[in-house]
Design a protein around this motif. Sequence first.
Motif, short mmCIF file in Angstrom:
data_model
loop_
_atom_site.label_atom_id
_atom_site.label_comp_id
_atom_site.label_asym_id
_atom_site.label_seq_id
_atom_site.Cartn_x
_atom_site.Cartn_y
_atom_site.Cartn_z
N GLU A 68 10.65 -24.37 32.58
CA GLU A 68 11.31 -25.45 31.96
C GLU A 68 11.77 -26.30 32.74
O GLU A 68 11.81 -27.54 32.63
N MET A 69 12.23 -26.08 33.89
CA MET A 69 12.56 -27.07 35.10
C MET A 69 11.60 -28.00 35.65
O MET A 69 11.75 -28.87 36.03
N LEU A 74 17.22 -21.13 43.82
CA LEU A 74 15.83 -21.41 42.96
C LEU A 74 16.18 -22.66 42.16
O LEU A 74 15.47 -23.42 41.71
N GLY A 75 17.48 -22.66 41.71
CA GLY A 75 17.82 -23.94 40.76
C GLY A 75 17.91 -25.02 41.49
O GLY A 75 18.02 -26.13 40.98
N CYS A 76 18.06 -25.17 42.78
CA CYS A 76 18.11 -26.40 43.53
C CYS A 76 16.61 -27.01 43.72
O CYS A 76 16.69 -28.04 44.22
N LEU A 77 15.59 -26.40 43.17
CA LEU A 77 14.39 -26.85 43.67
C LEU A 77 13.99 -27.71 42.17
O LEU A 77 12.72 -28.38 42.16
N HIS A 78 14.95 -27.89 41.43
CA HIS A 78 14.51 -29.30 40.27
C HIS A 78 14.26 -30.61 40.79
O HIS A 78 13.69 -31.47 39.95
N HIS A 79 14.69 -30.70 42.12
CA HIS A 79 14.67 -32.22 42.55
C HIS A 79 12.90 -32.12 42.90
O HIS A 79 12.48 -33.39 43.01
N LEU A 101 15.98 -28.96 50.79
CA LEU A 101 14.39 -29.49 50.41
C LEU A 101 14.27 -30.59 49.37
O LEU A 101 13.06 -31.05 49.29
N HIS A 102 15.63 -31.04 49.02
CA HIS A 102 15.33 -32.12 48.02
C HIS A 102 14.91 -33.55 48.54
O HIS A 102 14.43 -34.29 48.05
#
Length: 269
Positions: A223-224, A191-196, A168-169
């Motif tokens: 926070e992210m 879920l950490g991959c969604l920071h993009h 999804l980036h």
Amino acid sequence: MAAPMALRHGRRLLSLARACPRYSSHSSDHTPGLLKGRILPYLYNRFYDMEAFIEFGVKLRSWNLERKNKLYIQIREKYGDNMAAAAFALLLKGGVRFQGQMEWYREHNRKRFCVDLVDYQGVPLEAIDFSGSIINYDGLGSLVNLEALRHLDLSRCPNVDDWSLSRLHVFRDTLEELSLAGCPRVTERGLGCLHHLENLRRLDVSGLPSVPNKGLVRILLEEMLPQCEVVGIRYDDELALPIEPDAHQGQAEEPRGAAHVQRTREVPA
């Protein structure tokens, strides 16, 4: 598989055929003919029928997959990435909405979509609903070339996992709403991959059984993604601290007045 199972059932029939003549008055005359003339040829033919049936099923699934892939490639070559993604979503019984439109195209009006196909040629795809479908990591590859996707619903998709979220980036500049509610294979690592997704405005992460410490995960997501509204998880989810028992609980307290009177009556030695 089915063929070994059929063979096991055939062996049971053979043992049954051997056992039945023991209680028959004509067992000595008809047992060899029964085995050679009826049961063994029957099992022989049924075994290879099952093998042929299984082989036909494998070929049918392979042909169907190849047919769907060719259809997607043909639509993409003729009408572009947006039309191909829309056709793929409708094929999975999902829904699509084009830019500047309020109407959703779904399975019940798929024929109308085919009629309006020419009118939407060149119009970007704005929203896709894959909720409850069998889409997986490979299926999300049909969306990577969409340049105006703002809304994506992946709720209740059993095959969406952490690897799927890593694709999804490519929507970092466009995606504003994302729903992952009820995806059983999504964990906190995915879920950490969604920071993009820098433009994400709303994220639904309700009902994720594989995510531990949900309250802490919400804090990390906020926070992210400070500009995003995270829904579906409360701050106190799975963050309740254990209550330590009081050491003095259950002990009878001496009344203060009685203790004071006793001390005043004591005579120093």
